[in-house]
Design an enzyme around this catalytic site. Structure first.
Site, PDB file in Angstrom:
ATOM      1  N   ILE A   1       0.825  -1.214   0.000  1.00 13.85           N
ATOM      2  CA  ILE A   1       0.000   0.000   0.000  1.00 13.85           C
ATOM      3  C   ILE A   1       0.855   1.257   0.000  1.00 13.85           C
ATOM      4  O   ILE A   1       0.410   2.324  -0.439  1.00 13.85           O
ATOM      5  CB  ILE A   1      -0.950  -0.011   1.213  1.00 13.85           C
ATOM      6  CG1 ILE A   1      -1.852   1.221   1.217  1.00 13.85           C
ATOM      7  CG2 ILE A   1      -0.179  -0.044   2.544  1.00 13.85           C
ATOM      8  CD1 ILE A   1      -3.252   1.002   1.584  1.00 13.85           C
ATOM      9  N   LYS A   2       2.104   1.126   0.457  1.00 17.03           N
ATOM     10  CA  LYS A   2       2.911   2.330   0.624  1.00 17.03           C
ATOM     11  C   LYS A   2       3.411   2.908  -0.699  1.00 17.03           C
ATOM     12  O   LYS A   2       3.903   4.030  -0.728  1.00 17.03           O
ATOM     13  CB  LYS A   2       4.074   2.071   1.580  1.00 17.03           C
ATOM     14  CG  LYS A   2       3.659   1.630   2.970  1.00 17.03           C
ATOM     15  CD  LYS A   2       2.773   2.601   3.738  1.00 17.03           C
ATOM     16  CE  LYS A   2       3.361   3.937   3.973  1.00 17.03           C
ATOM     17  NZ  LYS A   2       2.779   4.618   5.163  1.00 17.03           N
ATOM     18  N   ASP A   3       3.234   2.174  -1.806  1.00 13.63           N
ATOM     19  CA  ASP A   3       3.532   2.788  -3.117  1.00 13.63           C
ATOM     20  C   ASP A   3       2.672   4.032  -3.305  1.00 13.63           C
ATOM     21  O   ASP A   3       3.086   5.024  -3.900  1.00 13.63           O
ATOM     22  CB  ASP A   3       3.199   1.817  -4.260  1.00 13.63           C
ATOM     23  CG  ASP A   3       4.192   0.668  -4.365  1.00 13.63           C
ATOM     24  OD1 ASP A   3       5.093   0.579  -3.512  1.00 13.63           O
ATOM     25  OD2 ASP A   3       4.036  -0.148  -5.301  1.00 13.63           O
TER      26      ASP A   3
ATOM     27  N   THR B   1       7.500   2.004   2.685  1.00 16.26           N
ATOM     28  CA  THR B   1       7.495   3.349   2.097  1.00 16.26           C
ATOM     29  C   THR B   1       8.784   3.577   1.323  1.00 16.26           C
ATOM     30  O   THR B   1       8.779   4.185   0.244  1.00 16.26           O
ATOM     31  CB  THR B   1       7.360   4.432   3.186  1.00 16.26           C
ATOM     32  OG1 THR B   1       6.185   4.150   3.931  1.00 16.26           O
ATOM     33  CG2 THR B   1       7.268   5.824   2.585  1.00 16.26           C
TER      34      THR B   1
END
Ligand code: PMP
Length: 344
Positions: free
Chosen positions: A43-45, A75
């Site tokens: 999700i950190k993309d 991240t």
């Protein structure tokens, strides 16, 4: 011809998957947003892209600039791939306690990784402060050369979720969503998605699922930021309210222990073919708690943050699990027996 312009265009627009066991267990439709399908695997993309695009727009990151960040790993991976695609180098400061796989992945992307001792945020040698000082030092020597992404307190993080993850979930559920739940690291996901859903329908219940070793559950449930217990999960939990988290419209908090979330990770593998990391186990367990709170017949969305392969040496290591008081999954015990048999 059909193609995407670059890897950047592979970020986001992830599908929702019905989670079978959690849905059947509760009589609700529990849907997981497949964030492990992002190109950097988490999700950190999204946060990485949001932070970089905001910095470019503000003139804080110019061509040839260096992105500096303190991160539990995901991240950093997002920043490294976004940076490579857009022409920025990355320096990543990370606590040495994070998984080998995340460190190796960062190096494979060509990021410069600096490992520091894991110490609390109040200690000036915490990885977040080290990364801030590093960027400040670079900017003193060469003004404007470094951009400190500051994912915890730079609210461009939650703003990106507000403009991408939130609308996607609303569209994909046709607005028929009753609850959203996830764990918080920076709080960017929870705040951005939570705010968007509340804008659309104030009755959507927003919940935080919090692992051991974090103070967020006690903060929201009892008004006191008290950290208790510990967890093998990574990238989630906090002992302070970040600027991103401050925007999260939290209605309810659930404490999710490893003895609940980790077996759920294993059951999603064997029962549904979903190989996910520990934070996804906390999220899906949180969705089950929220479903019980709301009762049968509701639609609840949570986040499948990254892959279990990112934690292979821990999640699938019987000795490690036992050292943390966790039961290795049955299939792992079977594998050990087969290996021994092969030796004979
Ligand atoms: N799960 C994993 C695996 C993560 O790396 C992170 C981010 N640190 C989160 C969940 C939490 O996301 P957020 O920072 O948006 O709260």
């Amino acid at each position: 011809m059909q193609y995407r312009e670059s890897v950047i265009d592979l970020i986001g627009n992830t599908p929702l998957i019905r989670l079978k066991e959690a849905s059947e267990e509760t009589g609700c439709e529990i849907l997981g947003k497949a964030e492990f399908m992002n190109p950097g695997g988490s999700i950190k993309d999204r946060a990485a892209l949001g932070l970089v695009r905001d910095a470019e727009a503000r003139g804080a990151l110019a061509p040839g600039g260096v992105i500096v960040e303190g991160t539990a790993g995901n991240t950093g991976i997002g920043l490294a791939l976004v940076g490579n695609a857009l022409g920025y180098r990355c320096i990543i400061v990370m606590p040495e306690t994070q998984s080998r796989e995340k460190i190796d992945t960062l190096r494979a992307y060509g990021a410069e990784v600096r490992l520091v001792k894991a110490v609390p945020y109040r200690n000036p040698d915490n990885y977040v402060h080290v990364s801030e000082r590093l960027a400040a030092g670079m900017n003193e020597t060469s003004p404007g050369s470094a951009f400190w992404a500051n994912q915890f307190d730079n609210t461009a993080n939650q703003a990106w979720h507000h403009s991408t993850t939130g609308p996607e979930i609303w569209e994909q559920t046709g607005g028929r969503i009753d609850g959203f739940v996830c764990a918080a690291g920076t709080g960017g996901t929870l705040a951005g998605v939570g705010r968007y859903l509340k804008d659309k329908n104030p009755n959507v219940m927003i919940a935080v699922s919090d692992p051991g070793g974090s103070g967020l559950y006690n903060h929201y449930a009892n008004g006191e930021m008290k950290v208790e217990g510990s967890s093998i999960t990574e990238g989630i939990g906090n002992s302070r309210i970040t600027a991103n988290m401050a925007e999260a419209p939290v209605d309810v908090a659930f404490r999710i222990e490893d003895r609940e979330s980790i077996p759920r990770v294993y059951r999603m593998i064997t029962g549904e073919g979903l190989l996910l990391g520990g934070s996804s186990g906390v999220n899906v367990s949180g969705a089950v708690h929220l479903a019980r709170r709301l009762g049968p017949g509701h639609v609840i969305v949570t986040v499948l943050c990254d892959s279990g392969l990112r934690y292979q040496q821990r999640l699938f290591n019987a000795d490690y699990l036992q050292s943390k008081g966790l039961e290795p999954p049955e299939f792992l015990q079977g594998a050990a027996t087969r290996d021994e048999a092969a030796d004979v």
